[in-house]
Design a protein around this motif. Structure first.
Motif, PDB file in Angstrom:
ATOM      1  N   GLN A   1     -12.582  -8.035 -11.821  1.00 17.03           N
ATOM      2  CA  GLN A   1     -11.671  -8.988 -12.670  1.00 17.03           C
ATOM      3  C   GLN A   1     -12.017 -10.281 -12.089  1.00 17.03           C
ATOM      4  O   GLN A   1     -12.121 -10.146 -10.821  1.00 17.03           O
ATOM      5  CB  GLN A   1     -10.218  -8.579 -12.523  1.00 17.03           C
ATOM      6  N   LEU A   2     -11.900 -11.343 -12.808  1.00 15.73           N
ATOM      7  CA  LEU A   2     -11.959 -12.691 -12.200  1.00 15.73           C
ATOM      8  C   LEU A   2     -10.715 -12.924 -11.355  1.00 15.73           C
ATOM      9  O   LEU A   2      -9.571 -12.652 -11.823  1.00 15.73           O
ATOM     10  CB  LEU A   2     -12.027 -13.704 -13.481  1.00 15.73           C
TER      11      LEU A   2
ATOM     12  N   VAL B   1     -19.174 -18.711 -12.839  1.00 19.20           N
ATOM     13  CA  VAL B   1     -19.777 -18.568 -14.143  1.00 19.20           C
ATOM     14  C   VAL B   1     -20.739 -17.006 -14.259  1.00 19.20           C
ATOM     15  O   VAL B   1     -20.467 -16.308 -15.173  1.00 19.20           O
ATOM     16  CB  VAL B   1     -20.986 -19.596 -14.598  1.00 19.20           C
ATOM     17  N   LEU B   2     -21.416 -16.674 -12.956  1.00 13.16           N
ATOM     18  CA  LEU B   2     -21.922 -15.499 -12.998  1.00 13.16           C
ATOM     19  C   LEU B   2     -20.721 -14.386 -13.051  1.00 13.16           C
ATOM     20  O   LEU B   2     -20.906 -13.360 -13.803  1.00 13.16           O
ATOM     21  CB  LEU B   2     -22.812 -15.291 -11.868  1.00 13.16           C
ATOM     22  N   SER B   3     -19.848 -14.483 -12.453  1.00  8.14           N
ATOM     23  CA  SER B   3     -18.589 -13.532 -12.304  1.00  8.14           C
ATOM     24  C   SER B   3     -18.091 -13.375 -13.905  1.00  8.14           C
ATOM     25  O   SER B   3     -17.990 -12.173 -14.201  1.00  8.14           O
ATOM     26  CB  SER B   3     -17.605 -13.928 -11.416  1.00  8.14           C
ATOM     27  N   ALA B   4     -17.737 -14.418 -14.306  1.00  2.24           N
ATOM     28  CA  ALA B   4     -17.380 -14.552 -15.740  1.00  2.24           C
ATOM     29  C   ALA B   4     -18.166 -13.565 -16.631  1.00  2.24           C
ATOM     30  O   ALA B   4     -17.709 -12.925 -17.662  1.00  2.24           O
ATOM     31  CB  ALA B   4     -17.114 -15.882 -16.245  1.00  2.24           C
ATOM     32  N   LEU B   5     -19.511 -13.986 -16.679  1.00  2.00           N
ATOM     33  CA  LEU B   5     -20.390 -13.456 -17.594  1.00  2.00           C
ATOM     34  C   LEU B   5     -20.182 -12.013 -17.172  1.00  2.00           C
ATOM     35  O   LEU B   5     -20.497 -11.033 -18.387  1.00  2.00           O
ATOM     36  CB  LEU B   5     -21.915 -14.082 -17.465  1.00  2.00           C
ATOM     37  N   TYR B   6     -20.669 -11.621 -15.868  1.00  2.15           N
ATOM     38  CA  TYR B   6     -20.347 -10.058 -15.538  1.00  2.15           C
ATOM     39  C   TYR B   6     -19.137  -9.296 -15.906  1.00  2.15           C
ATOM     40  O   TYR B   6     -19.344  -8.247 -16.658  1.00  2.15           O
ATOM     41  CB  TYR B   6     -20.660 -10.052 -14.005  1.00  2.15           C
ATOM     42  N   VAL B   7     -17.948  -9.927 -15.779  1.00  2.00           N
ATOM     43  CA  VAL B   7     -16.843  -9.195 -16.477  1.00  2.00           C
ATOM     44  C   VAL B   7     -16.777  -9.124 -17.893  1.00  2.00           C
ATOM     45  O   VAL B   7     -16.570  -8.158 -18.389  1.00  2.00           O
ATOM     46  CB  VAL B   7     -15.658 -10.380 -15.833  1.00  2.00           C
TER      47      VAL B   7
END
Length: 187
Positions: A167-168, A113-119
């Motif tokens: 990227q995710l 979730v953190l990675s998706a928000l960051y991207v």
């Protein structure tokens, strides 16, 4: 009226809306923080206008000047913005609650979730995605940077040398599919 993120000296930046009115030889600045739930100014600053009459300035601020300050016009102009900011704050608080419902610690779900928000912030062209993450998660930037490093090490986020980005990965996408989207909405 302008959005501001200015500050005085060593004080921390303040996000808000300010409006400047000229009343005679005076410059009246009204300020409202973005987290306010009303449209009324929280601060009013009165100072001599650059093009003001020196004799009028020497007499000082009079009750006539004070009576001419139009806080109603400010509230009317800013009211809708205050409501929008308040609804935005509610979205942040809702996201934080939903993030807290994920498994505790630096779990795979949390990192995905953190990675998706960051991207999402990076792709939106945000210049300081770590600051945005701090606002949305309520976690300090230094901690978040460590979590993003962990996300990269565990294979949720690709690395971009020397600048924010990435990227995710397929692993992140699969993990996100396992999370109920209704539970964790992104901004």
């Amino acid at each position: 009226m302008t959005n501001t993120n200015d500050h005085d000296g060593g004080a921390p930046p303040r996000a808000g809306v300010e409006q400047v009115q000229r009343i005679g030889s005076w410059k009246v600045t009204m300020w409202l923080p973005l987290d306010s739930t009303s449209g009324n100014p929280r601060e009013i600053r009165i100072e001599p206008h650059e093009a003001g009459d020196p004799q009028e300035v020497a007499r000082g601020i009079t009750t006539t000047v004070l009576r001419q300050i139009d806080t109603a016009a400010f509230a009317e102009e800013v009211g809708s913005l205050a409501k929008l900011a308040h609804s935005g704050q509610q979205a942040v608080e809702s996201f934080r609650r939903e993030l807290a419902s994920l498994p505790k610690g630096v779990s795979d779900e949390y990192l995905a979730v953190l990675s998706a928000l960051y991207v999402r912030f990076v792709n939106a062209g945000r210049r300081a995605p770590a600051q945005d993450l701090e606002l949305w998660t309520g976690t300090k930037q230094a901690t978040l940077k460590g979590h993003l490093r962990a996300a990269r090490q565990r294979g949720f986020l690709t690395k971009v040398e020397g600048k924010p980005g990435g990227q995710l990965t397929d692993k992140a996408v699969e993990t996100l599919r396992g999370i109920n989207v209704e539970e964790v909405r992104q901004p």
